[in-house]
Design a protein around this motif. Structure first.
Motif, PDB file in Angstrom:
ATOM      1  N   LEU A   1       0.845  -1.190   0.000  1.00  0.00           N
ATOM      2  CA  LEU A   1       0.000   0.000   0.000  1.00  0.00           C
ATOM      3  C   LEU A   1       0.883   1.242   0.000  1.00  0.00           C
ATOM      4  O   LEU A   1       1.902   1.299   0.692  1.00  0.00           O
ATOM      5  N   ARG A   2       0.480   2.213  -0.771  1.00  0.00           N
ATOM      6  CA  ARG A   2       1.202   3.486  -0.748  1.00  0.00           C
ATOM      7  C   ARG A   2       0.841   4.228   0.518  1.00  0.00           C
ATOM      8  O   ARG A   2      -0.330   4.439   0.810  1.00  0.00           O
ATOM      9  N   GLU A   3       1.853   4.613   1.233  1.00  0.00           N
ATOM     10  CA  GLU A   3       1.607   5.264   2.510  1.00  0.00           C
ATOM     11  C   GLU A   3       1.706   6.779   2.443  1.00  0.00           C
ATOM     12  O   GLU A   3       1.440   7.455   3.413  1.00  0.00           O
ATOM     13  N   GLY A   4       2.109   7.296   1.313  1.00  0.00           N
ATOM     14  CA  GLY A   4       2.232   8.740   1.183  1.00  0.00           C
ATOM     15  C   GLY A   4       1.838   9.173  -0.211  1.00  0.00           C
ATOM     16  O   GLY A   4       1.444   8.372  -1.041  1.00  0.00           O
ATOM     17  N   THR A   5       1.920  10.455  -0.441  1.00  0.00           N
ATOM     18  CA  THR A   5       1.622  10.958  -1.773  1.00  0.00           C
ATOM     19  C   THR A   5       2.939  11.136  -2.523  1.00  0.00           C
ATOM     20  O   THR A   5       3.967  11.457  -1.930  1.00  0.00           O
ATOM     21  N   TYR A   6       2.891  10.903  -3.806  1.00  0.00           N
ATOM     22  CA  TYR A   6       4.094  10.993  -4.612  1.00  0.00           C
ATOM     23  C   TYR A   6       3.965  12.075  -5.671  1.00  0.00           C
ATOM     24  O   TYR A   6       4.532  11.988  -6.723  1.00  0.00           O
ATOM     25  N   ARG A   7       3.194  13.072  -5.403  1.00  0.00           N
ATOM     26  CA  ARG A   7       3.041  14.186  -6.316  1.00  0.00           C
ATOM     27  C   ARG A   7       3.763  15.398  -5.722  1.00  0.00           C
ATOM     28  O   ARG A   7       3.611  15.705  -4.552  1.00  0.00           O
ATOM     29  N   TYR A   8       4.536  16.029  -6.568  1.00  0.00           N
ATOM     30  CA  TYR A   8       5.297  17.178  -6.112  1.00  0.00           C
ATOM     31  C   TYR A   8       4.883  18.397  -6.915  1.00  0.00           C
ATOM     32  O   TYR A   8       4.628  18.309  -8.112  1.00  0.00           O
ATOM     33  N   LYS A   9       4.824  19.508  -6.244  1.00  0.00           N
ATOM     34  CA  LYS A   9       4.439  20.741  -6.906  1.00  0.00           C
ATOM     35  C   LYS A   9       5.522  21.143  -7.902  1.00  0.00           C
ATOM     36  O   LYS A   9       6.717  20.975  -7.626  1.00  0.00           O
ATOM     37  N   PRO A  10       5.126  21.690  -9.057  1.00  0.00           N
ATOM     38  CA  PRO A  10       6.121  22.146 -10.036  1.00  0.00           C
ATOM     39  C   PRO A  10       7.052  23.180  -9.397  1.00  0.00           C
ATOM     40  O   PRO A  10       6.619  24.045  -8.630  1.00  0.00           O
ATOM     41  N   GLY A  11       8.330  23.054  -9.691  1.00  0.00           N
ATOM     42  CA  GLY A  11       9.295  24.018  -9.178  1.00  0.00           C
ATOM     43  C   GLY A  11       9.902  23.660  -7.843  1.00  0.00           C
ATOM     44  O   GLY A  11      10.750  24.367  -7.333  1.00  0.00           O
ATOM     45  N   THR A  12       9.459  22.552  -7.223  1.00  0.00           N
ATOM     46  CA  THR A  12      10.010  22.202  -5.911  1.00  0.00           C
ATOM     47  C   THR A  12      11.403  21.590  -6.013  1.00  0.00           C
ATOM     48  O   THR A  12      12.143  21.590  -5.048  1.00  0.00           O
ATOM     49  N   THR A  13      11.754  21.054  -7.186  1.00  0.00           N
ATOM     50  CA  THR A  13      13.100  20.523  -7.398  1.00  0.00           C
ATOM     51  C   THR A  13      13.803  21.434  -8.382  1.00  0.00           C
ATOM     52  O   THR A  13      13.474  21.476  -9.559  1.00  0.00           O
ATOM     53  N   ALA A  14      14.761  22.157  -7.895  1.00  0.00           N
ATOM     54  CA  ALA A  14      15.446  23.137  -8.735  1.00  0.00           C
ATOM     55  C   ALA A  14      16.458  22.449  -9.642  1.00  0.00           C
ATOM     56  O   ALA A  14      17.104  21.482  -9.249  1.00  0.00           O
ATOM     57  N   VAL A  15      16.591  22.960 -10.864  1.00  0.00           N
ATOM     58  CA  VAL A  15      17.629  22.514 -11.786  1.00  0.00           C
ATOM     59  C   VAL A  15      18.857  23.367 -11.502  1.00  0.00           C
ATOM     60  O   VAL A  15      18.826  24.574 -11.648  1.00  0.00           O
ATOM     61  N   LEU A  16      19.942  22.697 -11.077  1.00  0.00           N
ATOM     62  CA  LEU A  16      21.127  23.453 -10.683  1.00  0.00           C
ATOM     63  C   LEU A  16      21.966  23.868 -11.877  1.00  0.00           C
ATOM     64  O   LEU A  16      22.483  24.982 -11.923  1.00  0.00           O
ATOM     65  N   THR A  17      22.122  22.973 -12.835  1.00  0.00           N
ATOM     66  CA  THR A  17      22.871  23.297 -14.051  1.00  0.00           C
ATOM     67  C   THR A  17      22.206  22.606 -15.224  1.00  0.00           C
ATOM     68  O   THR A  17      21.507  21.614 -15.068  1.00  0.00           O
ATOM     69  N   LYS A  18      22.454  23.153 -16.408  1.00  0.00           N
ATOM     70  CA  LYS A  18      21.896  22.555 -17.611  1.00  0.00           C
ATOM     71  C   LYS A  18      22.964  22.637 -18.688  1.00  0.00           C
ATOM     72  O   LYS A  18      23.395  23.723 -19.058  1.00  0.00           O
ATOM     73  N   THR A  19      23.403  21.479 -19.146  1.00  0.00           N
ATOM     74  CA  THR A  19      24.406  21.415 -20.190  1.00  0.00           C
ATOM     75  C   THR A  19      23.881  20.522 -21.297  1.00  0.00           C
ATOM     76  O   THR A  19      23.440  19.407 -21.036  1.00  0.00           O
ATOM     77  N   VAL A  20      23.911  20.999 -22.529  1.00  0.00           N
ATOM     78  CA  VAL A  20      23.504  20.218 -23.684  1.00  0.00           C
ATOM     79  C   VAL A  20      24.765  19.891 -24.468  1.00  0.00           C
ATOM     80  O   VAL A  20      25.505  20.783 -24.867  1.00  0.00           O
ATOM     81  N   THR A  21      25.015  18.609 -24.639  1.00  0.00           N
ATOM     82  CA  THR A  21      26.193  18.165 -25.377  1.00  0.00           C
ATOM     83  C   THR A  21      25.734  17.524 -26.677  1.00  0.00           C
ATOM     84  O   THR A  21      25.126  16.457 -26.664  1.00  0.00           O
ATOM     85  N   PRO A  22      25.983  18.179 -27.811  1.00  0.00           N
ATOM     86  CA  PRO A  22      25.578  17.587 -29.086  1.00  0.00           C
ATOM     87  C   PRO A  22      26.460  16.390 -29.425  1.00  0.00           C
ATOM     88  O   PRO A  22      27.670  16.391 -29.160  1.00  0.00           O
ATOM     89  N   LEU A  23      25.847  15.349 -29.976  1.00  0.00           N
ATOM     90  CA  LEU A  23      26.578  14.159 -30.385  1.00  0.00           C
ATOM     91  C   LEU A  23      26.591  14.080 -31.902  1.00  0.00           C
ATOM     92  O   LEU A  23      25.571  14.241 -32.553  1.00  0.00           O
TER      93      LEU A  23
END
Length: 109
Positions: A72-94
């Motif tokens: 049984l799920r004992e908690g909720t697994y939904r998170y509000k948008p924006g609660t996990t911050a993106v620290l860095t973003k790097t796009v590496t073309p292949l």
């Protein structure tokens, strides 16, 4: 190719099969073999269904056993948008070069 789930099931049969096995013992043997396969393959599901074929009848035993119970799920697994911050973003073309391309027909029989 033989998967781990098949090897697990076969090992149960090799260990416990005997000629002239009684029906209830045979059903337990098959149930245990299927269960061994289930535990070695995450995609197998969690139900054991049996089909018992005798000289007189064919019995389908759907839901014969369920060795794995969902928790049984004992908690909720939904998170509000924006609660996990993106620290860095790097796009590496292949850059890829296609060396060889071929199509083979797979035998599905």
């Amino acid at each position: 190719m033989v998967g781990l789930e098949q090897l697990s099931a076969v090992s149960v049969f090799e260990d416990r099969y005997k000629p002239n096995i009684e029906l209830e013992e045979a059903k337990q043997l098959v149930r245990d073999a299927i269960t061994a396969g289930i535990f070695c393959d995450l995609g197998s599901g969690s139900n054991v269904d049996l089909c018992v074929i005798t000289e007189k009848t064919v019995d389908y035993l759907r839901g014969y056993d369920q060795p794995v119970q969902k928790g049984l799920r004992e908690g909720t697994y939904r998170y509000k948008p924006g609660t996990t911050a993106v620290l860095t973003k790097t796009v590496t073309p292949l850059t890829l070069d296609v060396v060889d391309e071929s199509v083979q027909v797979m035998d599905t029989e």
